[in-house]
Design an enzyme around this catalytic site. Structure first.
Site, PDB file in Angstrom:
ATOM      1  N   TRP A 357      -2.089   3.595  -8.829  1.00  0.00           N
ATOM      2  CA  TRP A 357      -1.159   4.731  -8.901  1.00  0.00           C
ATOM      3  C   TRP A 357      -0.170   4.558 -10.052  1.00  0.00           C
ATOM      4  O   TRP A 357       0.479   5.503 -10.490  1.00  0.00           O
ATOM      5  CB  TRP A 357      -0.401   4.911  -7.572  1.00  0.00           C
ATOM      6  N   ASP A 358      -0.100   3.348 -10.580  1.00  0.00           N
ATOM      7  CA  ASP A 358       0.757   3.061 -11.730  1.00  0.00           C
ATOM      8  C   ASP A 358       0.510   4.069 -12.858  1.00  0.00           C
ATOM      9  O   ASP A 358       1.429   4.450 -13.587  1.00  0.00           O
ATOM     10  CB  ASP A 358       0.433   1.680 -12.316  1.00  0.00           C
ATOM     11  N   GLU A 488       5.664  -2.999  -0.712  1.00  0.00           N
ATOM     12  CA  GLU A 488       4.573  -3.672   0.006  1.00  0.00           C
ATOM     13  C   GLU A 488       5.062  -4.835   0.863  1.00  0.00           C
ATOM     14  O   GLU A 488       4.253  -5.528   1.473  1.00  0.00           O
ATOM     15  CB  GLU A 488       3.512  -4.149  -0.985  1.00  0.00           C
ATOM     16  N   LYS A 601      10.497  -5.053  -2.028  1.00  0.00           N
ATOM     17  CA  LYS A 601       9.759  -5.499  -3.216  1.00  0.00           C
ATOM     18  C   LYS A 601      10.022  -4.583  -4.409  1.00  0.00           C
ATOM     19  O   LYS A 601      10.187  -5.026  -5.533  1.00  0.00           O
ATOM     20  CB  LYS A 601       8.264  -5.520  -2.888  1.00  0.00           C
ATOM     21  N   GLN A 602      10.021  -3.284  -4.149  1.00  0.00           N
ATOM     22  CA  GLN A 602      10.128  -2.341  -5.274  1.00  0.00           C
ATOM     23  C   GLN A 602      10.667  -1.001  -4.773  1.00  0.00           C
ATOM     24  O   GLN A 602      10.652  -0.740  -3.573  1.00  0.00           O
ATOM     25  CB  GLN A 602       8.771  -2.142  -5.919  1.00  0.00           C
TER      26      GLN A 602
HETATM   27  C1  BGC Z   1       2.691  -3.205  -6.683  1.00  0.00           C
HETATM   28  C2  BGC Z   1       1.904  -1.917  -6.660  1.00  0.00           C
HETATM   29  C3  BGC Z   1       1.164  -1.769  -7.960  1.00  0.00           C
HETATM   30  C4  BGC Z   1       0.328  -2.989  -8.261  1.00  0.00           C
HETATM   31  C5  BGC Z   1      -0.288  -2.932  -9.641  1.00  0.00           C
HETATM   32  C6  BGC Z   1       1.748  -4.355  -6.957  1.00  0.00           C
HETATM   33  O1  BGC Z   1       2.463  -5.552  -7.026  1.00  0.00           O
HETATM   34  O2  BGC Z   1       3.336  -3.417  -5.459  1.00  0.00           O
HETATM   35  O3  BGC Z   1       2.779  -0.823  -6.486  1.00  0.00           O
HETATM   36  O4  BGC Z   1       0.364  -0.639  -7.903  1.00  0.00           O
HETATM   37  O5  BGC Z   1       1.128  -4.146  -8.217  1.00  0.00           O
HETATM   38  O6  BGC Z   1       0.697  -2.873 -10.628  1.00  0.00           O
END
Ligand code: BGC
Length: 772
Positions: A357-358, A488, A601-602
């Protein structure tokens, strides 16, 4: 965090030989041209620690999914971008002794990435033959002008040595991936040919049967003149080489130019590869190193003209943003709709080179603002072509009637990820794909895309949301249970605020666009209905209910949105309370400890406030930022950039700047201690957005362009280029004014401080930064 590389505005410099940092540097010094990429490995043999990486875009291997506990719905395979045949190989021995930097006596060493001109240069002096010195300088690039060509200029200069240099110039297809389930190799040889003039090796991938032809030829020069050599030949399974001996005198320089062409069956029919690769080699050699190099740097010059960001007063930030832009364009040039942007680009094996999804949430807005509209359209089209597979993916999980669930990780449209909490639950990715359609159209004004392709995708995604949500008798609301949000560090939660928001937004955006098309082109709409067997009144009435009655967790006391149900039951603590020796927590804590903690995490709620900020007032955004930012550990590269943009939005420029530096120098300073695995390409786009949308305050609202610039205290000025609906313009922000220059042939309309302006073609507008 470690500040290892020297600061410079256009260069990344490693000084001194640091074998312990070699993997990190190999990632940092990667080069690429959108079609292929190469880690910063050495040309000559190296017995020290290294991760070899040459990658050809779109050439992957479906490795068997390996899990102990199989769950229904898991994908059969995990796609891997393959470490492709080694094209850079040049072994050198001096008076019979091989040069190997792991064992050589090194006098000096440096690696430089020249971002302006797009090449990697490595120079070192070593002691040879007892106490003599030679200096080697290698410069290589992957041509931006001729994307199948990789060129190396490898020079050996003798300081005081006299004797024989023995070269082995080779292509080696006997390569491995570090990331393999069973340690197996993925390439089989198809054919090989090597003469004294050139060599070509064709290898094919197991299972996927991609054919890749790697051809080489070379020339030797002294004082800019070709010298004649008598090459020997090595021709064995998966390996071809020429061996060449050259005499060198004291003070003399011997230059070897190696020309390589890499062609794949993705672009050329298999049967034509042997002939075409030789044709390309002949062409490359005839054009010659200097011209090929000039063609290449001209392409970079063009790219920089429309995408450079200039920061005055902050070298660290300047270097970092160029590093980010440089790697983004090395990864994706947008010319091929079958390709996409892997989170690590061509800099490592992690994430398998697949699409996440990035791309939609981070990569797309960067390319929409810096590149031609076709580039963004290609990114959208990639997903359009995967719609059928996304419907099949949803069916596999029990959804019906054309509901589409796009994969979390994919190479060719099929799901490639097999952790249940991500594969089945991180469904917010579907919303990002819907949002990308909206984002593309608002940037480009290409409304036709909606009727031709966009709506079909939106209906598939809306059908999914509609089936995924359930009605809670208890709450008398619709709920979405068992999900993982962008954060996550929480799995299997109920009512992730961000996911629910995306679902509702997608449904109403889809309905809105159906209504528009109904008015504008009913025939087309009806044809679409027939194609996908859609009945508006039957299906959309539930969508409307969902929009009206979706449940959103909130904390009435603090007046903030809750990341998910039950979030307040956690022990709330700031991330600053975690001892620094335990950061990043994902490398120190057990998974269950992470899940039970409040640490984020984000960006999650903040990701939603970023996407849909016009639905919320500044106070609401601020309250949520103040609540969530302290608990966020930013252990995804995609985090700090969003927080930085939101911090700018609420006027907290100090925080925005602190977060900007973290995102911009994430890889250069290795904040998360993982650069050895590759760079964070998709987050680099977020970094750029942190300047343009963050500090620059650029927005598109109701089809209009808005600017609301701020400037970090220690910057004298910054400027960036951007595009809006076919108009390219430059914005320069100083401490007291903003200058907008229209670089195109069409007028540019924009709003700043609630006033509307029009800038004629090639015109300029200068406004005070703080308009009273
Ligand atoms: C992130 C995801 C991301 C993936 C690839 C993961 O660490 O939590 O949101 O899509 O890395 O960049």
């Amino acid at each position: 965090m470690n500040s290892f590389y020297k600061k410079d505005d256009w260069l990344i410099i490693e000084e001194g030989f640091h074998p312990e940092m070699n993997r990190e540097s190999e990632s940092i010094f990667s080069i690429g041209n959108g079609y292929m990429g190469q880690r910063g490995n050495f040309e000559e043999q190296y017995s020290g620690d290294s991760m070899q990486g040459s990658y050809v875009a779109g050439v992957y291997y479906p490795d068997k999914t390996r899990v102990g506990w199989w769950k229904n719905g898991y994908p059969e395979y995990f796609a891997k971008v393959l470490n492709a045949p080694n094209w850079i190989g040049i072994d050198v021995s001096v008076n019979g002794k091989d040069i190997d930097l792991a064992t050589a006596k090194i006098i000096s060493f440096s690696r430089i990435l020249n971002m302006k001109e797009g090449y990697l240069e490595r120079s070192f002096k070593v002691t040879v033959s007892g106490n003599k010195t030679i200096e080697i300088n290698s410069r290589r690039f992957l041509s931006m002008a001729e994307p199948d060509l990789g060129i190396i200029r490898y020079s050996v200069r003798s300081i005081d040595f006299e004797g024989k240099l023995d070269y082995t110039v080779y292509i080696d297809a006997d390569v491995r991936n570090e990331d393999t389930n069973y340690g197996n190799k993925f390439w089989k040889e198809v054919s090989r040919e090597v003469t004294t003039d050139y060599g070509a090796l064709i290898a094919r991938t197991l299972k996927t049967d991609f054919h890749v032809a790697t051809g080489m030829c070379f020339e030797f020069l002294k004082s800019d003149r070709n010298i004649s050599v008598e090459p020997g030949i090595i021709n064995r399974d998966k390996y071809i080489a020429n061996t060449i001996s050259v005499k060198i005198e004291k003070g003399e320089e011997v230059v070897l130019n190696k020309y390589v062409s890499i062609l794949s069956s993705l672009n050329i029919p298999k049967e034509r590869l042997p002939e075409d690769v030789i044709f390309r080699l002949k062409y490359a050699k005839a054009r010659g190193y200097n011209k090929l190099f000039l063609d290449h740097i001209k392409e970079w010059e063009k790219l920089w003209t429309t995408s450079d960001v200039v920061i005055e007063g902050d070298l660290s930030a300047q270097q970092a943003i160029r590093f980010n832009i440089f790697h983004l364009y090395q990864t994706y040039t947008g010319k091929d709709e079958r390709l996409n942007i892997g989170p690590k680009g061509f800099t490592g094996e992690k994430y398998g080179g697949s699409t996440y999804w990035d791309t939609e949430a981070f990569g797309l807005p960067f390319f929409l603002k810096t590149a031609d509209q076709k580039v963004g359209r290609n990114l959208l089209f990639y997903r359009y072509k995967h719609l059928e597979k996304s419907i099949a993916n949803a069916e596999k999980l029990g959804f019906k009637n054309g509901a589409a669930l796009y994969p979390m990780v994919t190479m060719s449209g099929e799901e490639c990820h097999n952790e249940w909490e991500i594969t089945f639950e991180e469904i917010h990715r579907n919303g990002a794909i819907a949002y990308a359609i909206f984002n593309y159209i608002r940037h480009t004004g290409d409304e036709g895309y909606m009727a031709d392709y966009g709506l079909e995708v939106l209906i598939g995604i809306s059908r999914f949301w509609s089936q995924r949500a359930t009605f809670s008798e208890n709450l008398k609301k619709y709920v979405i249970l068992g999900v993982t949000g962008p954060n996550e560090y929480e799995n299997n939660v109920n009512n992730n605020w961000y996911t629910n928001l995306l679902a509702v937004w997608t449904l109403s955006y889809t309905i809105k666009n159906i209504r528009i098309l109904e008015k504008e082109n009913q025939d087309k709409l009806l044809a679409l209905y027939r194609k996908i067997n859609f009945n508006f009144s039957e299906e959309a009435s539930r969508w409307q209910e969902l929009v009206k009655d979706m449940y959103f967790p909130i904390d009435n006391k603090r007046n903030v949105f809750l990341q998910q149900d039950g979030f307040l039951d956690k022990v709330l603590a700031p991330a600053s309370s975690i001892p620094s020796a335990e950061r990043p927590i994902n490398q120190h804590w057990s998974w269950d400890r992470i899940l039970r903690s409040c640490f984020i995490k984000q960006a999650d709620v903040l990701q939603g406030l970023y996407f849909f900020e016009d639905q919320f007032d500044t106070e609401t955004i601020k309250r949520n930022f103040d609540f969530y930012e302290p608990m966020t550990v930013h252990e995804s590269s995609l985090s700090a950039c969003i927080h930085s943009i939101v911090a700018s939005r609420i006027g907290n420029i100090e925080k925005a700047y602190e977060l900007y530096l973290r995102t911009a120098r994430l890889d250069l300073d290795d904040y998360n201690n993982e650069v050895s695995e590759g760079l964070h390409i998709t987050s680099m786009a977020g970094t750029w957005l942190a300047i343009v949308e963050g500090f620059g305050g650029m927005r598109i609202l109701d089809g209009k362009l808005l600017l609301n610039p701020l400037i970090p205290v220690n910057w004298q000025s910054y400027s960036f280029h951007s595009r809006f609906r076919g108009v390219l313009f430059e914005v320069k922000v100083t401490k007291d004014c903003v200058t907008i220059t229209n670089i195109s042939e069409k007028p540019l309309n924009l709003i700043m401080s609630d006033k509307e302006y029009q800038i004629e073609r090639s015109g300029k507008l200068i406004l005070n930064l703080k308009v009273e």
